[in-house]
Design a protein around this motif. Structure first.
Motif: not given
Length: 366
Positions: A126-132
């Protein structure tokens, strides 16, 4: 003044010469009055009364257990931060936070001078951070995403030194998660033998793991319970229903005309007229206890003793307002306020050192 060659000394008459005659009685009297005011407060105590009632309850069927419990926050078993190898510009982003991804999925593409770099998922998760976002500039080694695996969560639990010997690897642990309904079964995966002492007791850290749960995020609060001993199924009664006399344990059956929930005052029931049944007692969790008896069965009505204590006010060895009639001595408060002994050394007081011929005493006007 001289008269006929003799010298006559005339001493002025003043109340100063009387101070030494009254100061000792005054000090003693002041101390007595002070003790009269203070002692009743020292001996005053709260009085309480003991109230006994009896409540009718049913014998139930079930089991009791002893448990170890703890609480904490959940941490993913697997969690990684993904970074870019080269400095460049984000060309495309294919997922958002919270998306499930499979191993090898291309999460984003970074364009740099010599070409492009694909950021891929290292495992199912699961992606829990994807800030871009597309168009963002990223530095070499810069973070572009954080992913957690779907292989479960762990939580640390502190176990008291008295209970740590009851914990074993692979022992079942029941998890309850504040944000998610239901209970989930995990296991003990590690036990630390290096204890931490605090307040005179030592605790040991264990780690428990549970499988991945949809909707559970890293850092969520949870509680865990480990059953260390189970009684098995049998008859259960409240602990307060069992009366002990020597080596014998017994239970009183409720009056024949009573119903579940009925409460009797102590003076409204005669225990000598009730049926008393001997029982064998077993394991207890502090609230309920297992019993064995051929004369009892599930649903039988029994008496449970309820004892409460209530404060009924205060008592004192002397009256709080006056002691032997001196507490309200007329003018005493004014007298005490006028006395100032703050600088007087009572411990080293020596009457022979009393002021002579008009010396002053702290707090007394001349």
């Amino acid at each position: 003044m001289k008269s006929g060659g003799n010298t006559i000394t005339v001493r002025p008459c003043s109340k100063r010469k009387y101070i030494k005659y009254i100061i000792i009685p005054a000090v003693i009297f002041a101390l007595v009055i002070a003790s009269i005011k203070i002692l009743p407060k020292i001996f005053r105590k709260e009085a309480s009364s003991r109230i006994t009632t009896y409540q009718v309850e049913e014998i139930s069927y079930g089991n009791v257990s002893t448990t170890i419990s703890g609480s904490g926050t959940l941490t993913p078993v697997t969690q990684d931060t993904l970074t870019s190898t080269n400095k460049g510009e984000v060309e495309s982003v294919n997922y958002t936070v919270g998306d499930e991804v499979a191993e090898g999925d291309i999460l984003a593409v970074i364009k740099y001078d010599e070409g492009t770099e694909e950021i891929t998922a290292p495992y199912d998760g699961i992606l829990i951070e994807f800030p871009i976002e597309a168009g963002d500039e990223v530095a070499a080694g810069g973070s572009v995403a954080m992913i957690m695996g779907k292989d479960g969560y762990t939580m640390g639990i502190a176990v008291d030194e008295l209970n740590i010997s009851s914990v074993a690897l692979d022992q079942n642990v029941t998890f309850s998660i504040d944000a998610v309904d239901g209970e989930y079964i995990g296991t003990v995966t590690s036990i630390s033998y290096n204890g931490s002492s605090s307040g005179g007791t030592t605790a040991y850290q264990i780690t428990a793991s549970v499988d991945y749960i949809s909707g559970v995020y890293p850092g969520m609060s949870a509680s865990a319970e480990i059953v260390t001993e189970d009684s098995g199924e049998g008859l259960l009664v409240p602990v307060d229903a069992v009366t002990t006399s020597g080596d014998d344990n017994y239970i009183y059956l409720a009056p024949s005309d009573s119903e579940t929930g009925t409460t009797y005052e102590e003076n409204d029931i005669d225990l000598d007229t009730l049926t008393k049944v001997s029982v064998e007692t077993g394991m207890s969790d502090g609230t309920y206890i297992m019993i064995e008896s051929d004369e009892l069965s599930e649903g039988d009505l029994i008496l449970v003793t309820k004892i409460t204590s209530t404060l009924t006010g205060s008592e004192s060895e002397g009256e709080s307002e006056g002691f032997g009639g001196f507490g309200n001595f007329e003018g005493m408060d004014e007298f005490m306020e006028g006395m100032d002994f703050s600088d007087f050394d009572f411990e080293n007081f020596d009457p022979s050192q009393m002021p002579q011929g008009g010396g002053s005493f702290p707090g007394m006007s001349n």
